[in-house]
Design a protein around this motif. Structure first.
Motif, PDB file in Angstrom:
ATOM      1  N   LEU A   1      59.258  19.244  26.180  1.00  0.00           N
ATOM      2  CA  LEU A   1      60.128  17.914  26.600  1.00  0.00           C
ATOM      3  C   LEU A   1      61.467  17.986  25.564  1.00  0.00           C
ATOM      4  CD1 LEU A   1      57.154  15.413  25.937  1.00  0.00           C
ATOM      5  CD2 LEU A   1      57.935  16.746  28.178  1.00  0.00           C
ATOM      6  N   VAL A   2      62.423  17.503  25.828  1.00  0.00           N
ATOM      7  CA  VAL A   2      63.629  17.425  25.377  1.00  0.00           C
ATOM      8  C   VAL A   2      64.226  16.018  25.213  1.00  0.00           C
ATOM      9  CG1 VAL A   2      65.058  18.221  27.204  1.00  0.00           C
ATOM     10  CG2 VAL A   2      66.127  18.206  25.021  1.00  0.00           C
ATOM     11  N   GLN A   3      64.645  15.644  23.919  1.00  0.00           N
ATOM     12  CA  GLN A   3      65.348  14.267  23.705  1.00  0.00           C
ATOM     13  C   GLN A   3      66.562  14.315  23.089  1.00  0.00           C
ATOM     14  OE1 GLN A   3      61.896  14.341  21.817  1.00  0.00           O
ATOM     15  NE2 GLN A   3      61.094  14.710  23.907  1.00  0.00           N
ATOM     16  N   SER A   4      67.582  13.858  23.664  1.00  0.00           N
ATOM     17  CA  SER A   4      69.004  14.152  22.943  1.00  0.00           C
ATOM     18  C   SER A   4      69.580  12.834  22.863  1.00  0.00           C
ATOM     19  CB  SER A   4      69.855  15.199  23.619  1.00  0.00           C
ATOM     20  OG  SER A   4      70.600  15.363  22.739  1.00  0.00           O
ATOM     21  N   THR A   5      70.530  12.654  21.737  1.00  0.00           N
ATOM     22  CA  THR A   5      71.400  11.475  21.847  1.00  0.00           C
ATOM     23  C   THR A   5      72.724  12.226  21.260  1.00  0.00           C
ATOM     24  OG1 THR A   5      69.665   9.838  21.030  1.00  0.00           O
ATOM     25  CG2 THR A   5      71.809   9.333  20.531  1.00  0.00           C
ATOM     26  N   PRO A   6      73.675  12.112  22.226  1.00  0.00           N
ATOM     27  CA  PRO A   6      75.004  12.945  21.621  1.00  0.00           C
ATOM     28  C   PRO A   6      75.644  12.155  20.499  1.00  0.00           C
ATOM     29  CG  PRO A   6      75.029  12.156  24.395  1.00  0.00           C
ATOM     30  CD  PRO A   6      73.762  11.655  23.596  1.00  0.00           C
ATOM     31  N   GLY A   7      75.997  13.088  19.623  1.00  0.00           N
ATOM     32  CA  GLY A   7      76.581  12.641  18.439  1.00  0.00           C
ATOM     33  C   GLY A   7      75.215  12.654  17.157  1.00  0.00           C
ATOM     34  N   LYS A   8      73.860  12.518  17.704  1.00  0.00           N
ATOM     35  CA  LYS A   8      72.890  12.219  16.651  1.00  0.00           C
ATOM     36  C   LYS A   8      71.953  13.517  16.480  1.00  0.00           C
ATOM     37  CE  LYS A   8      73.398   7.456  16.470  1.00  0.00           C
ATOM     38  NZ  LYS A   8      72.674   6.023  16.440  1.00  0.00           N
ATOM     39  N   GLY A   9      71.900  14.353  17.644  1.00  0.00           N
ATOM     40  CA  GLY A   9      71.052  15.612  17.876  1.00  0.00           C
ATOM     41  C   GLY A   9      70.072  15.482  18.801  1.00  0.00           C
ATOM     42  N   THR A  10      69.296  16.667  18.590  1.00  0.00           N
ATOM     43  CA  THR A  10      68.111  16.730  19.790  1.00  0.00           C
ATOM     44  C   THR A  10      66.756  17.256  19.301  1.00  0.00           C
ATOM     45  OG1 THR A  10      70.346  17.718  20.999  1.00  0.00           O
ATOM     46  CG2 THR A  10      67.892  18.440  21.649  1.00  0.00           C
ATOM     47  N   ALA A  11      65.853  16.810  20.036  1.00  0.00           N
ATOM     48  CA  ALA A  11      64.630  17.225  19.582  1.00  0.00           C
ATOM     49  C   ALA A  11      63.792  17.938  20.972  1.00  0.00           C
ATOM     50  CB  ALA A  11      63.704  16.013  19.220  1.00  0.00           C
ATOM     51  N   PHE A  12      63.250  19.142  20.784  1.00  0.00           N
ATOM     52  CA  PHE A  12      62.470  19.635  21.825  1.00  0.00           C
ATOM     53  C   PHE A  12      61.108  19.552  21.076  1.00  0.00           C
ATOM     54  CE2 PHE A  12      66.491  21.700  22.904  1.00  0.00           C
ATOM     55  CZ  PHE A  12      66.371  22.084  24.146  1.00  0.00           C
ATOM     56  N   THR A  13      60.082  19.251  22.117  1.00  0.00           N
ATOM     57  CA  THR A  13      58.929  19.194  21.842  1.00  0.00           C
ATOM     58  C   THR A  13      57.875  19.947  22.620  1.00  0.00           C
ATOM     59  OG1 THR A  13      58.964  16.782  20.971  1.00  0.00           O
ATOM     60  CG2 THR A  13      56.746  17.594  21.536  1.00  0.00           C
ATOM     61  N   LEU A  14      57.105  20.946  22.030  1.00  0.00           N
ATOM     62  CA  LEU A  14      56.226  21.754  22.662  1.00  0.00           C
ATOM     63  C   LEU A  14      54.753  21.025  22.668  1.00  0.00           C
ATOM     64  CD1 LEU A  14      57.335  25.078  21.199  1.00  0.00           C
ATOM     65  CD2 LEU A  14      58.342  24.209  23.308  1.00  0.00           C
ATOM     66  N   LYS A  15      54.166  20.898  23.855  1.00  0.00           N
ATOM     67  CA  LYS A  15      52.968  20.286  23.660  1.00  0.00           C
ATOM     68  C   LYS A  15      51.937  21.614  24.543  1.00  0.00           C
ATOM     69  CE  LYS A  15      52.035  15.967  24.862  1.00  0.00           C
ATOM     70  NZ  LYS A  15      52.206  15.526  23.678  1.00  0.00           N
ATOM     71  N   LEU A  16      50.863  21.872  23.472  1.00  0.00           N
ATOM     72  CA  LEU A  16      50.144  23.021  23.312  1.00  0.00           C
ATOM     73  C   LEU A  16      48.791  22.683  23.659  1.00  0.00           C
ATOM     74  CD1 LEU A  16      52.094  25.195  21.186  1.00  0.00           C
ATOM     75  CD2 LEU A  16      51.988  25.664  23.514  1.00  0.00           C
ATOM     76  N   PRO A  17      48.038  23.310  24.413  1.00  0.00           N
ATOM     77  CA  PRO A  17      46.460  22.864  24.752  1.00  0.00           C
ATOM     78  C   PRO A  17      45.599  23.542  23.528  1.00  0.00           C
ATOM     79  CG  PRO A  17      47.001  24.775  26.035  1.00  0.00           C
ATOM     80  CD  PRO A  17      48.336  24.406  25.515  1.00  0.00           C
ATOM     81  N   LEU A  18      44.598  22.657  23.426  1.00  0.00           N
ATOM     82  CA  LEU A  18      43.700  23.221  22.113  1.00  0.00           C
ATOM     83  C   LEU A  18      42.632  24.372  22.656  1.00  0.00           C
ATOM     84  CD1 LEU A  18      42.457  19.585  21.313  1.00  0.00           C
ATOM     85  CD2 LEU A  18      44.226  20.826  20.207  1.00  0.00           C
ATOM     86  N   ALA A  19      42.524  24.905  21.548  1.00  0.00           N
ATOM     87  CA  ALA A  19      41.711  26.031  21.620  1.00  0.00           C
ATOM     88  C   ALA A  19      40.109  25.702  21.975  1.00  0.00           C
ATOM     89  CB  ALA A  19      41.584  26.818  20.495  1.00  0.00           C
ATOM     90  N   PRO A  20      39.280  26.382  22.839  1.00  0.00           N
ATOM     91  CA  PRO A  20      37.936  25.707  22.925  1.00  0.00           C
ATOM     92  C   PRO A  20      37.381  25.701  21.537  1.00  0.00           C
ATOM     93  CG  PRO A  20      38.460  27.762  24.254  1.00  0.00           C
ATOM     94  CD  PRO A  20      39.506  27.637  23.260  1.00  0.00           C
ATOM     95  N   ASN A  21      36.732  24.612  21.463  1.00  0.00           N
ATOM     96  CA  ASN A  21      35.874  24.313  20.215  1.00  0.00           C
ATOM     97  C   ASN A  21      36.572  24.030  18.971  1.00  0.00           C
ATOM     98  OD1 ASN A  21      33.299  24.916  21.562  1.00  0.00           O
ATOM     99  ND2 ASN A  21      33.558  26.954  21.062  1.00  0.00           N
ATOM    100  N   ALA A  22      37.904  23.708  19.397  1.00  0.00           N
ATOM    101  CA  ALA A  22      38.881  23.416  18.317  1.00  0.00           C
ATOM    102  C   ALA A  22      38.323  21.898  17.154  1.00  0.00           C
ATOM    103  CB  ALA A  22      40.437  23.276  18.667  1.00  0.00           C
TER     104      ALA A  22
END
Length: 300
Positions: free
Chosen positions: A243-264
């Motif tokens: 996912l990416v969220q951005s506001t011109p002049g203020k910055g950008t945030a990328f979010t990686l959403k990753l699956p859990l390992a079995p039995n985590a």
């Protein structure tokens, strides 16, 4: 007769489609390899400078130890040499791991350790451009089920993009890792406080060969238009999301959403301090803007 001709034409058309599909798969494979090799080549360029600095440190303090016979000076020189050597070994291990592991297999992985290794590889580069790097890693983050080298490739790409977005501002970079109970995934956020991404550009950033850069920067990185496209492909293969969220002049945030390992092991809920972000795009489906903006967490 006409029926036979039509059947023959359809058969030839289906064969042509099948051939084109095979050629497309081959091209996609070559593109994946090219993107990975570009990433590795850029990383080697960075670490070569780092190794040179560490080598000069070792040589200078070795000379100092030889010039002085007192134990205090020699102990200081040997301590600095040992620290530089340990750092060189850590960087070498990380680079070699990326270079030799080309398997597509996934395994339970400590995302915090992987992120710390990536930051180690780019530490000199961040210092060169005066980027302040802050981390906010929640305690007891559960392991994720990933190919470590591929996710590190994604992370290095995002960190480099964030640094390039702040070259003129000497800004701040925040990396956050936490467990998202709502999605039952682990979130890795790369948040810069740079120029941001224009609203009309945002929906296209995951398109192959799309780039707002005229070419590589002075460090030789970027400008191919393959980086974020490759990131999206890797995340799709992991059944995750970027996912990416951005506001011109203020910055950008990328979010990686990753699956859990079995039995985590799932941690207990943790308090979060939130900073809203405006424009939002997700990938897969990078062209569809999300109506509900995600948020970046900052711990002071």
């Amino acid at each position: 007769m006409d029926q036979q001709n039509l059947s023959s034409d359809v058969t030839r058309l289906l064969q042509k489609i099948e051939q084109l599909e095979k050629e497309n798969q081959l091209i996609q494979s070559h593109l994946r390899s090219a993107a990975t090799m570009i990433s590795l080549g850029e990383l080697l360029s960075t670490t070569t400078h780092e190794f040179n600095n560490m080598l000069m440190t070792v040589m200078n303090y070795a000379r100092m130890g030889l010039r002085h016979s007192d134990n205090e000076t020699r102990e200081k020189a040997l301590t600095i040499i040992l620290n530089a050597s340990n750092r060189a070994a850590q960087i070498s291990e990380s680079v070699l791991g990326m270079a030799r592991n080309r398997s597509v297999g996934k395994e339970a992985t400590d995302l915090v350790q992987l992120t710390e290794a990536a930051l180690l590889l780019l530490e000199r580069e961040m210092n060169k451009y005066r980027i302040q790097v802050d981390t906010d890693f929640s305690p007891n983050v559960p392991e994720v089920f990933i190919n470590g080298n591929q996710i590190q490739e994604v992370l290095l790409n995002l960190l480099t993009n964030a640094r390039q977005a702040m070259e003129k501002t000497k800004g701040r970079l925040l990396i956050k890792i936490h467990y998202d109970a709502a999605s039952q995934m682990v979130d890795l956020v790369v948040r810069d406080y740079g120029a941001g991404i224009a609203t009309d550009v945002l929906p296209h950033i995951f398109d192959p060969f799309f780039s707002t850069k005229s070419g590589p920067d002075d460090s030789g990185k970027g400008g191919t238009g393959l980086g974020l496209s490759r990131c999206r492909e890797i995340m799709e293969d992991h059944h995750g999301r970027i996912l990416v969220q951005s506001t011109p002049g203020k910055g950008t945030a990328f979010t990686l959403k990753l699956p859990l390992a079995p039995n985590a092991k799932i941690p207990s809920s943790l308090p979060q301090e939130e900073i809203p972000a405006r424009n939002s795009v997700s990938a897969p489906a990078a062209n569809a803007q999300e109506s509900k903006s995600r948020r970046v967490v900052r711990k002071v």
